[in-house]
Design an enzyme around this catalytic site. Structure first.
Site, mmCIF file in Angstrom:
data_model
loop_
_atom_site.group_PDB
_atom_site.id
_atom_site.type_symbol
_atom_site.label_atom_id
_atom_site.label_comp_id
_atom_site.label_asym_id
_atom_site.label_seq_id
_atom_site.Cartn_x
_atom_site.Cartn_y
_atom_site.Cartn_z
ATOM 1 N N LEU A 1 0.833 -1.197 0.000
ATOM 2 C CA LEU A 1 0.000 0.000 0.000
ATOM 3 C C LEU A 1 0.872 1.253 0.000
ATOM 4 O O LEU A 1 1.894 1.300 0.686
ATOM 5 C CB LEU A 1 -0.861 -0.021 1.272
ATOM 6 C CG LEU A 1 -1.576 1.236 1.719
ATOM 7 C CD1 LEU A 1 -2.804 1.452 0.853
ATOM 8 C CD2 LEU A 1 -1.972 1.116 3.168
ATOM 9 N N CYS A 2 0.447 2.266 -0.769
ATOM 10 C CA CYS A 2 1.055 3.591 -0.687
ATOM 11 C C CYS A 2 -0.077 4.616 -0.816
ATOM 12 O O CYS A 2 -1.229 4.292 -0.543
ATOM 13 C CB CYS A 2 2.145 3.783 -1.734
ATOM 14 S SG CYS A 2 1.550 3.862 -3.442
ATOM 15 N N HIS A 3 0.237 5.830 -1.244
ATOM 16 C CA HIS A 3 -0.800 6.863 -1.334
ATOM 17 C C HIS A 3 -1.726 6.639 -2.530
ATOM 18 O O HIS A 3 -2.934 6.549 -2.384
ATOM 19 C CB HIS A 3 -0.158 8.244 -1.393
ATOM 20 C CG HIS A 3 -1.142 9.365 -1.276
ATOM 21 N ND1 HIS A 3 -0.772 10.672 -1.252
ATOM 22 C CD2 HIS A 3 -2.493 9.374 -1.176
ATOM 23 C CE1 HIS A 3 -1.855 11.444 -1.138
ATOM 24 N NE2 HIS A 3 -2.907 10.670 -1.099
ATOM 25 N N ILE B 1 -4.089 4.101 -0.618
ATOM 26 C CA ILE B 1 -4.955 4.454 0.501
ATOM 27 C C ILE B 1 -5.972 5.505 0.079
ATOM 28 O O ILE B 1 -7.063 5.610 0.648
ATOM 29 C CB ILE B 1 -4.147 4.908 1.740
ATOM 30 C CG1 ILE B 1 -5.014 4.830 2.997
ATOM 31 C CG2 ILE B 1 -3.529 6.271 1.522
ATOM 32 C CD1 ILE B 1 -4.256 4.937 4.299
#
Length: 99
Positions: A65-67, A94
């Site tokens: 997961l990242c932005h 996210i």
């Protein structure tokens, strides 16, 4: 081997299963402090190469997961080249999860 990316909807279903995949958050600590998902492991992108083989199980399902999904896809592809065949990137990051 699963697809390199997983949709938010598919991941939401997996999180409800008895043995959900490990959620690996590759954002920076300040991003993680701003917003994060429960039970996620923070491992900033710059630390993955030095920590992955010590802290992650290559045989276990893993969602990265990242932005917005770009860093996580890059890390996912690196992990897959390092025998972490079950790694998948959360499409849209996210940001997509929060919507």
């Amino acid at each position: 081997m699963p697809e390199p990316e997983i949709t938010v909807q598919a991941f939401a279903q997996l999180r409800q299963q008895p043995n959900p995949p490990l959620l690996l958050d590759v954002r920076e600590p300040w991003e993680f402090q701003t917003a994060s998902l429960p039970d996620s492991l923070l491992m900033p992108m710059g630390e993955v190469a030095s920590r992955a083989h010590q802290e992650l199980d290559p045989d276990a399902p893993l969602v990265v997961l990242c932005h917005h999904g770009a860093r996580s896809l890059s890390v996912t592809m690196w992990l897959r080249n390092q025998v972490f065949d079950h790694a998948q990137s959360l499409a849209g990051g996210i940001d997509a999860w929060s919507r």
